[in-house]
Design an enzyme around this catalytic site. Structure first.
Site, PDB file in Angstrom:
ATOM      1  N   GLU A  30      20.204  23.045 -36.213  1.00 23.07           N
ATOM      2  CA  GLU A  30      20.948  21.966 -35.336  1.00 23.07           C
ATOM      3  C   GLU A  30      20.157  20.918 -35.679  1.00 23.07           C
ATOM      4  OE1 GLU A  30      20.509  22.292 -31.175  1.00 23.07           O
ATOM      5  OE2 GLU A  30      21.602  20.224 -30.419  1.00 23.07           O
ATOM      6  N   ASN A  75      23.165  20.782 -28.494  1.00 26.78           N
ATOM      7  CA  ASN A  75      23.600  19.670 -28.212  1.00 26.78           C
ATOM      8  C   ASN A  75      23.905  18.443 -28.612  1.00 26.78           C
ATOM      9  OD1 ASN A  75      22.745  21.168 -25.332  1.00 26.78           O
ATOM     10  ND2 ASN A  75      20.796  20.202 -25.218  1.00 26.78           N
ATOM     11  N   ASN A 175      29.959  23.400 -26.925  1.00 24.83           N
ATOM     12  CA  ASN A 175      28.394  23.895 -26.549  1.00 24.83           C
ATOM     13  C   ASN A 175      27.751  23.207 -24.835  1.00 24.83           C
ATOM     14  OD1 ASN A 175      25.336  24.733 -27.456  1.00 24.83           O
ATOM     15  ND2 ASN A 175      24.573  22.791 -26.657  1.00 24.83           N
ATOM     16  N   GLU A 176      27.498  24.627 -23.958  1.00 26.64           N
ATOM     17  CA  GLU A 176      26.709  24.814 -23.041  1.00 26.64           C
ATOM     18  C   GLU A 176      27.526  23.496 -22.223  1.00 26.64           C
ATOM     19  OE1 GLU A 176      22.728  24.387 -23.826  1.00 26.64           O
ATOM     20  OE2 GLU A 176      22.362  26.412 -24.519  1.00 26.64           O
ATOM     21  N   TYR A 247      16.824  31.841 -23.116  1.00 26.87           N
ATOM     22  CA  TYR A 247      15.361  31.466 -23.816  1.00 26.87           C
ATOM     23  C   TYR A 247      14.623  31.739 -22.589  1.00 26.87           C
ATOM     24  CZ  TYR A 247      17.517  28.382 -27.168  1.00 26.87           C
ATOM     25  OH  TYR A 247      18.878  27.400 -27.947  1.00 26.87           O
ATOM     26  N   GLU A 295      22.969  31.624 -28.589  1.00 27.66           N
ATOM     27  CA  GLU A 295      21.538  30.664 -28.927  1.00 27.66           C
ATOM     28  C   GLU A 295      20.881  32.241 -28.077  1.00 27.66           C
ATOM     29  OE1 GLU A 295      20.852  26.600 -27.516  1.00 27.66           O
ATOM     30  OE2 GLU A 295      23.556  26.308 -28.005  1.00 27.66           O
ATOM     31  N   GLN A 354      16.194  28.927 -33.147  1.00 26.13           N
ATOM     32  CA  GLN A 354      16.859  27.642 -34.846  1.00 26.13           C
ATOM     33  C   GLN A 354      16.362  28.691 -35.780  1.00 26.13           C
ATOM     34  OE1 GLN A 354      18.091  24.143 -33.928  1.00 26.13           O
ATOM     35  NE2 GLN A 354      17.954  24.181 -32.062  1.00 26.13           N
TER      36      GLN A 354
HETATM   37  O1  AHR Z   1      18.368  25.390 -29.235  1.00 25.50           O
HETATM   38  C1  AHR Z   1      17.994  24.210 -28.117  1.00 25.50           C
HETATM   39  C2  AHR Z   1      19.071  23.655 -27.727  1.00 25.50           C
HETATM   40  O2  AHR Z   1      19.371  25.089 -26.036  1.00 25.50           O
HETATM   41  C3  AHR Z   1      19.934  24.051 -27.827  1.00 25.50           C
HETATM   42  O3  AHR Z   1      20.502  22.655 -28.134  1.00 25.50           O
HETATM   43  C4  AHR Z   1      21.152  23.584 -26.426  1.00 25.50           C
HETATM   44  O4  AHR Z   1      22.526  24.189 -27.247  1.00 25.50           O
HETATM   45  C5  AHR Z   1      20.151  24.758 -26.073  1.00 25.50           C
HETATM   46  O5  AHR Z   1      20.085  24.060 -24.742  1.00 25.50           O
END
Ligand code: AHR
Length: 505
Positions: A30, A75, A175-176, A247, A295, A354
């Site tokens: 990213e 993002n 994305n999201e 995450y 992700e 990432q």
């Molecule tokens: O990977 C970091 C961020 O986490 C990404 O930009 C977003 O898609 C997610 O919230």
């Protein structure tokens, strides 16, 4: 050392098994912090090639073994104009990136990304901006990328020096977009319609494209489930995947819950699959939607929020999200990989988020070295030895209670029958104090060759790799392996990631 627990894993090579899609070993690049600038791309670096790519980083990416790279966000993509990143570099505009509050120089863009993929042998997974943009810009980008020539945008690519089309087959539809933090975030109805319209237009260009609709940006989102159902009611027939993002971090010193994070990922996958299948059943569709877990990682998001990054001045490629990972984090990352493999039947794409510097397996110093974080090692081993068919395994393990994820097995494991006839067992011991004697019952598999085990563990569970000590934590050959009468016995140290390799006879 306290007495070991005992656990048993029975492999049944005759039971139905799912192929592992190599795409589950994807990663993510990213425009965020130093992932791109001074990460993969640093023209002035002593190792830089003629494209400005750091060859020391390219070597580490090849060693890590991702099969696919998702780009350019995240993002970031929801405010990005891809046209800014193509053409002569001195004419590319500097822009505000609102997602991460930085200045984007656009010196790295689409063409540079494709060169990165080609240099590392990875497949591009292109994310579209469906935050501030829509169908028209998605069509334009696909034409620029994939049409050989003879149209305005394909000729533009050729004029920019890329005669060959990029042949991008896998696309993320935004994305999201369920997240209030996302630029141009939408309701499920709004997004579902836009995703479907964009998907149908893209498939008019090429019906063979594979498309990922945004699922929930986290299982804890209040809309989880309902969001997926509504989006798929609109887009079921026009997409192939629904995405999932997760995450995990250790909070309040609750290491047992942290080590059980894979239980949450497992429930996330089960919920997303059930929701997609329910929509498919209602629509009487023959098609099956798979999960793109595009992700996933350990991310100390709590620390990042506390740092108040949104008060920083506008800067180019500042240090953001540069988590330094411990042995514990690597064991959790490994257990998440095991969960992706165990769900290989429906999870057919996934990206470690990432790749470089930003919550990443690879770290760099501008003008200086590049090194492997602890989480590098489980990913590299799983990608190298996890290609083939994931086997049905029967796990018989002691359990313990965790505050966040209920009762979990101390042994978290899976096995893959590899293409070369060998078998890999990936196993995590979640106990922080006691070793675990693992018996792998191989009898159903017939004769086999040599057995080896590589183990990542450390008496200090907080041990990390740093620029000063880049190889403080590396996998070690585990000599505590005994083979007899169709059984392998291995002692897994407390809090460890292990790769057991059973060669073909
Ligand atoms: O990977 C970091 C961020 O986490 C990404 O930009 C977003 O898609 C997610 O919230």
């Amino acid at each position: 050392m306290p007495a070991p627990h005992n656990a048993r894993l029975t492999l049944d090579p005759t039971a139905p098994s799912a192929p592992v899609d190599p795409r589950i070993f994807g990663a993510f690049v990213e425009h965020l912090g130093r992932c791109v600038y001074t990460g993969v791309y640093e023209p002035g670096h002593p190792t830089a090639d003629t494209d400005g790519l750091r060859t020391d980083v390219l070597d580490l990416i090849r060693e890590l073994g991702p099969t696919m790279l998702r780009y350019p966000g995240g993002n970031f993509v929801s405010g990005y104009d891809w046209e800014d990143g193509v053409g002569p570099k001195d004419e590319r505009p500097r822009r505000l990136d609102l997602a991460w509050r930085t200045v984007e120089t656009n010196q790295f863009g689409l063409g540079e990304f494709i060169r990165l993929c080609r240099a590392t042998g990875t497949e591009p997974m292109m994310a579209l901006n469906l935050g501030t943009r829509g169908v028209a810009e998605a069509i334009a980008l696909a034409e620029y990328c994939n049409i050989p020539g003879g149209t305005a945008r394909s000729e533009l690519r050729r004029a920019h020096g890329d005669a060959e089309p990029y042949g991008i087959g896998l696309w993320c539809l935004g994305n999201e977009l369920d997240g209030p933090w996302q630029i141009g975030n939408k309701t499920a109805e709004e997004y579902g319609r836009l995703a479907d319209q964009t998907a149908r237009a893209l498939k008019m260009i090429d019906p063979g494209l594979e498309l990922v609709a945004c699922g929930s940006s986290g299982r804890s989102m209040p809309t989880f489930g309902q969001w997926e159902a509504t989006v798929l009611e609109h887009a079921y027939e026009s997409v192939e995947f629904i995405s999932a993002h997760a995450y995990y971090e250790e909070t309040d010193g609750d290491v047992d819950s942290f080590l059980a994070s894979a239980a949450d990922m497992e429930s996330f996958i089960a919920g997303a699959v059930a929701t997609a299948d329910a929509v498919g059943a209602r629509l009487k569709s023959r098609k099956r939607i798979n999960i793109s877990f595009d992700e996933w990682n350990v991310w100390y998001m709590g620390r990042w929020h506390a740092e108040g990054v949104h008060e920083e001045p506008w800067q180019v490629a500042p240090r953001q999200l540069e988590d330094v990972y411990s042995v514990t984090d690597a064991v959790v990352a490994g257990s998440l990989l095991i969960t992706l493999l165990r769900n290989a039947e429906r999870v057919t794409a996934a990206c470690l988020a990432q790749l470089v510097n930003v919550i990443a397996p690879i770290m760099t110093e501008p003008g200086g070295p590049a090194w492997r974080q602890t989480i590098f090692h489980p990913f590299a081993e799983a990608s190298r030895y996890g290609r083939g068919r994931v086997l049905t395994v029967n796990v018989d393990s002691p359990e313990h209670d965790t505050a966040k994820h209920g009762t979990v097995a101390l042994l978290h494991a899976t096995a893959v029958a590899c293409e070369d006839g060998s078998t890999s067992v990936f196993a995590v011991n979640r106990d922080t104090a006691r070793p675990l004697t693992l018996t792998v019952d191989l009898r159903a598999g017939g004769p086999h060759g040599a057995v080896t085990c590589s183990t990542l563990a450390d008496p200090d569970r907080h041990a990390r790799n740093t620029m000063a000590e880049p190889d403080r934590v590396t996998p070690q050959s585990n000599k505590d392996v005994r083979v007899e009468a169709g059984r392998v016995e291995v002692t897994l140290p407390p809090l460890s990631w292990n790769t057991i390799r059973i060669a073909a006879a």
